[in-house]
Design a protein around this motif. Structure first.
Motif, PDB file in Angstrom:
ATOM      1  N   PHE A 202     -14.230  18.638   3.391  1.00 27.69           N
ATOM      2  CA  PHE A 202     -12.793  18.641   3.103  1.00 27.69           C
ATOM      3  C   PHE A 202     -12.022  19.343   4.218  1.00 27.69           C
ATOM      4  O   PHE A 202     -11.005  18.830   4.708  1.00 27.69           O
ATOM      5  N   HIS A 203     -12.499  20.512   4.639  1.00 28.91           N
ATOM      6  CA  HIS A 203     -11.811  21.236   5.716  1.00 28.91           C
ATOM      7  C   HIS A 203     -11.839  20.447   7.029  1.00 28.91           C
ATOM      8  O   HIS A 203     -10.844  20.411   7.767  1.00 28.91           O
ATOM      9  N   GLU A 204     -12.979  19.812   7.310  1.00 29.63           N
ATOM     10  CA  GLU A 204     -13.052  18.977   8.519  1.00 29.63           C
ATOM     11  C   GLU A 204     -11.988  17.889   8.491  1.00 29.63           C
ATOM     12  O   GLU A 204     -11.286  17.650   9.488  1.00 29.63           O
ATOM     13  N   GLN A 205     -11.859  17.243   7.349  1.00 27.06           N
ATOM     14  CA  GLN A 205     -10.917  16.134   7.240  1.00 27.06           C
ATOM     15  C   GLN A 205      -9.475  16.616   7.324  1.00 27.06           C
ATOM     16  O   GLN A 205      -8.636  15.965   7.964  1.00 27.06           O
ATOM     17  N   VAL A 206      -9.180  17.757   6.705  1.00 30.64           N
ATOM     18  CA  VAL A 206      -7.829  18.313   6.797  1.00 30.64           C
ATOM     19  C   VAL A 206      -7.500  18.642   8.254  1.00 30.64           C
ATOM     20  O   VAL A 206      -6.455  18.234   8.788  1.00 30.64           O
TER      21      VAL A 206
ATOM     22  N   SER B  61     -24.253  20.723  -4.359  1.00 33.24           N
ATOM     23  CA  SER B  61     -23.816  19.500  -3.690  1.00 33.24           C
ATOM     24  C   SER B  61     -22.330  19.565  -3.364  1.00 33.24           C
ATOM     25  O   SER B  61     -21.896  19.178  -2.272  1.00 33.24           O
ATOM     26  N   ILE B  62     -21.532  20.091  -4.300  1.00 33.31           N
ATOM     27  CA  ILE B  62     -20.087  20.161  -4.095  1.00 33.31           C
ATOM     28  C   ILE B  62     -19.741  21.141  -2.978  1.00 33.31           C
ATOM     29  O   ILE B  62     -18.808  20.912  -2.203  1.00 33.31           O
TER      30      ILE B  62
ATOM     31  N   LYS C 195     -19.311  11.939  -7.795  1.00 29.28           N
ATOM     32  CA  LYS C 195     -20.656  11.509  -7.418  1.00 29.28           C
ATOM     33  C   LYS C 195     -21.690  12.564  -7.784  1.00 29.28           C
ATOM     34  O   LYS C 195     -22.781  12.259  -8.279  1.00 29.28           O
ATOM     35  N   ALA C 196     -21.341  13.840  -7.548  1.00 30.24           N
ATOM     36  CA  ALA C 196     -22.266  14.938  -7.849  1.00 30.24           C
ATOM     37  C   ALA C 196     -22.513  15.063  -9.348  1.00 30.24           C
ATOM     38  O   ALA C 196     -23.622  15.377  -9.779  1.00 30.24           O
ATOM     39  N   LYS C 197     -21.468  14.822 -10.127  1.00 33.61           N
ATOM     40  CA  LYS C 197     -21.575  15.003 -11.581  1.00 33.61           C
ATOM     41  C   LYS C 197     -22.075  13.761 -12.298  1.00 33.61           C
ATOM     42  O   LYS C 197     -22.407  13.812 -13.479  1.00 33.61           O
ATOM     43  N   ASN C 198     -22.112  12.632 -11.596  1.00 36.55           N
ATOM     44  CA  ASN C 198     -22.346  11.355 -12.259  1.00 36.55           C
ATOM     45  C   ASN C 198     -23.810  11.162 -12.634  1.00 36.55           C
ATOM     46  O   ASN C 198     -24.662  10.942 -11.782  1.00 36.55           O
ATOM     47  N   ASN C 199     -24.095  11.302 -13.896  1.00 38.07           N
ATOM     48  CA  ASN C 199     -25.423  11.031 -14.467  1.00 38.07           C
ATOM     49  C   ASN C 199     -26.564  11.646 -13.671  1.00 38.07           C
ATOM     50  O   ASN C 199     -27.303  10.962 -12.959  1.00 38.07           O
ATOM     51  N   ILE C 200     -26.719  12.962 -13.794  1.00 41.04           N
ATOM     52  CA  ILE C 200     -27.904  13.627 -13.252  1.00 41.04           C
ATOM     53  C   ILE C 200     -29.078  13.242 -14.148  1.00 41.04           C
ATOM     54  O   ILE C 200     -29.225  13.736 -15.259  1.00 41.04           O
TER      55      ILE C 200
ATOM     56  N   ASN D 208     -13.909  12.248  -5.132  1.00 38.72           N
ATOM     57  CA  ASN D 208     -15.012  11.285  -5.198  1.00 38.72           C
ATOM     58  C   ASN D 208     -16.362  11.988  -5.069  1.00 38.72           C
ATOM     59  O   ASN D 208     -17.344  11.613  -5.731  1.00 38.72           O
ATOM     60  N   SER D 209     -16.419  13.028  -4.212  1.00 37.98           N
ATOM     61  CA  SER D 209     -17.660  13.789  -4.056  1.00 37.98           C
ATOM     62  C   SER D 209     -18.002  14.538  -5.341  1.00 37.98           C
ATOM     63  O   SER D 209     -19.165  14.620  -5.731  1.00 37.98           O
ATOM     64  N   TYR D 210     -16.980  15.099  -5.997  1.00 35.41           N
ATOM     65  CA  TYR D 210     -17.201  15.767  -7.286  1.00 35.41           C
ATOM     66  C   TYR D 210     -17.770  14.784  -8.302  1.00 35.41           C
ATOM     67  O   TYR D 210     -18.741  15.075  -9.008  1.00 35.41           O
TER      68      TYR D 210
END
Length: 254
Positions: free
Chosen positions: A81-85, A73-74, A27-32, A23-25
């Motif tokens: 991601f590491h925090e969540q893992v 941003s990614i 969001k980062a790529k979505n229509n700059i 989702n973060s990827y």
């Protein structure tokens, strides 16, 4: 039933972490858009050097700069991601904006996680040491860690030394590399390696699973800028410079 990917967190938790990162990827790529692209001011002097020294035409150069902004941003999201893992390991939890990234449920460990070893200046390092020392003083049985997921060496050591001209040390404040921190929380020396080896299969399974379509809108920044150059007759770099710095002396003449 045995886990499919790694044995220190559940398969469901790992797939959920991958979903959050995906989702973060997106969001980062979505229509700059042009507005997004200009948000932090574009260094068109550097881009001029990049264009001339590297022989890159202006359109390709701007596309590369857009991708650089997306990548920045990614990179921040990889740390999350590491925090969540790690927060999925039994006995630990994610901080959720509480001032720490990971803590033990029994308050015997607090950690601040950085994805790369070189992401802090001296002022940030000083503030982090002071924060970890406060946790150590408040929780008398707690060890507190500055975690460097991608470190220059493998280590788990007291964090002490001079920062901004001041000597810092604390008996329960440490700095630790990513492999050692994964090992510390999971009880498995090669836990980070196991995650690395499991990720390709887990990502393939995630991408092939049925889920709502998550389309990405086409980046519009370059199209918006070139539509302006058609009217202004400026080059792409001149247009970006004018848009960003027309209030600078002489730049309104572009």
């Amino acid at each position: 039933m045995a886990n499919k990917y790694v044995d220190f967190i559940t398969d469901e938790h790992l797939l959920a972490c991958i979903d959050n990162l995906h989702n973060s990827y997106l969001k980062a790529k979505n229509n700059i858009s042009k507005e997004t692209f200009y948000k932090n001011k574009v260094d068109t002097i550097k881009l001029t050097f990049d264009s001339k020294f590297n022989g890159i035409d202006e359109e390709d150069l701007i596309q590369s700069e857009i991708l650089r902004q997306i990548d920045k941003s990614i990179n921040n999201s990889i740390g999350t991601f590491h925090e969540q893992v790690l927060g999925g390991i039994e006995g630990y939890e994610v901080g959720k904006l509480s001032g720490f990234d990971i803590k033990a449920n029994d308050d015997t460990l607090f950690a601040d996680i950085k994805n790369k070893h070189n992401t802090m200046n001296s002022s940030s390092a000083e503030a982090l040491f002071q924060k970890l020392a406060r946790y150590a003083d408040t929780y008398k049985k707690a060890n507190c860690y500055w975690v460097q997921i991608l470190a220059k060496n493998s280590f788990n050591e007291h964090w002490k030394g001079e920062i901004n001209g001041k000597e810092y040390s604390h008996s329960r404040v440490f700095r630790i590399s990513g492999d050692k921190f994964y090992a510390l929380l999971s009880g498995q020396e090669d836990a980070l390696f196991k995650l690395f080896k499991a990720l390709p299969k887990a990502i393939i399974d995630y991408m092939s699973s049925s889920r709502p379509d998550k389309g990405v809108q086409e980046n519009s920044a370059l199209e918006e800028i070139t539509s302006q150059t058609d009217k202004s007759k400026r080059s792409i770099l001149d247009q970006i410079t004018f848009d960003n710095y027309s209030y600078y002396l002489g730049f309104d003449k572009l």
